[in-house]
Design a protein around this motif. Structure first.
Motif: not given
Length: 236
Positions: A41-43, A67-75, A96-103, A122-131
């Motif tokens: 997931k991602v905020w 515009v948009v920004r993201e964060l991945s805190d638990d809370a 998620p978890g592949n440690q490659l360039l994603q966002d 949101i649920d982190y998308p499995s494919d590239y998504t343009v926000l």
């Protein structure tokens, strides 16, 4: 404490979207800025420009630009985060978890310029998504140097960090951190915090320059005396 599952990269130098869901990335000065919340997931926090801004390319981004920004805190993050930029262009997605360039995001906009909404997860998308995709201009994508078109609107200072980053890199390579006194060790922790704080959006050039000088002076003192801090340097 949950471990980070994914590396997110920002400060893009060039971004070309050739087709929907297809991205080609050329990176320069890439910076690790966050990690995915539980790997799934991602905020996100969306907003719009309060007034027209001009980028270093000369292009004007009108009031109302999304515009948009993201964060991945638990809370859930606090609604205001002055030091964290919004992006004119932001693409997320990947496994998620592949440690490659994603966002990847570019065109850093100060919070003070944005009418923003609350955060939502949101649920982190499995494919590239343009926000958002407001620009593909190389100059603007790699920059945070955006200013109001109308000088009557409040302006956010943008400091040049080149000398600060150079000084900190020199400090990092010149110091043997394993042999520092307790007093020097405390200084190292404090300096690290102040270094990252000085890199946040809206910090005036005078603050950045003062810290740059302090770091260079500390390195010079270390090379001369073996200690970073003057005065009782052998305190353990």
């Amino acid at each position: 404490m949950k471990k980070n599952k994914r590396i997110i990269f920002a400060t893009i130098a060039a971004l070309s979207l050739a087709a929907p869901m297809t991205a080609v990335f050329n990176f320069d000065n890439v910076q690790t800025v966050s990690a995915n919340h539980q790997g799934t997931k991602v905020w996100l926090q969306y907003g719009t420009l309060k007034y027209a801004l001009k980028g270093p390319s000369g292009r004007v981004y009108p009031a109302g630009t999304k515009v948009v920004r993201e964060l991945s805190d638990d809370a859930k993050p606090p609604i205001s985060m002055h030091g964290r930029p919004f992006y004119l262009t932001l693409v997320i997605g990947g496994i998620p978890g592949n440690q490659l360039l994603q966002d990847v995001g570019g065109g850093e906009i100060a919070e003070a310029y944005v009418n923003y909404e609350d955060w939502h997860e949101i649920d982190y998308p499995s494919d590239y998504t343009v926000l958002v995709q407001n620009t593909e201009d190389y100059t603007d994508l790699k920059s945070s140097d955006f200013h109001p078109v109308d000088s009557n609107n409040p302006d956010v200072p943008v400091a040049n960090l080149d000398k600060l980053n150079e000084a900190y890199a020199n400090y990092d390579s010149a110091i043997d951190f394993s042999k520092l006194s307790k007093k020097d060790g405390q200084y190292v922790a404090d300096l690290r915090s102040r270094y990252f704080a000085a890199k946040a959006m809206g910090v005036p050039q005078s603050t950045v320059d003062a810290l740059t000088k302090e770091i260079n002076d500390a390195v010079a003192n270390y090379k001369k005396t073996g200690h970073l801090v003057s005065g009782d340097p052998n305190s353990n």
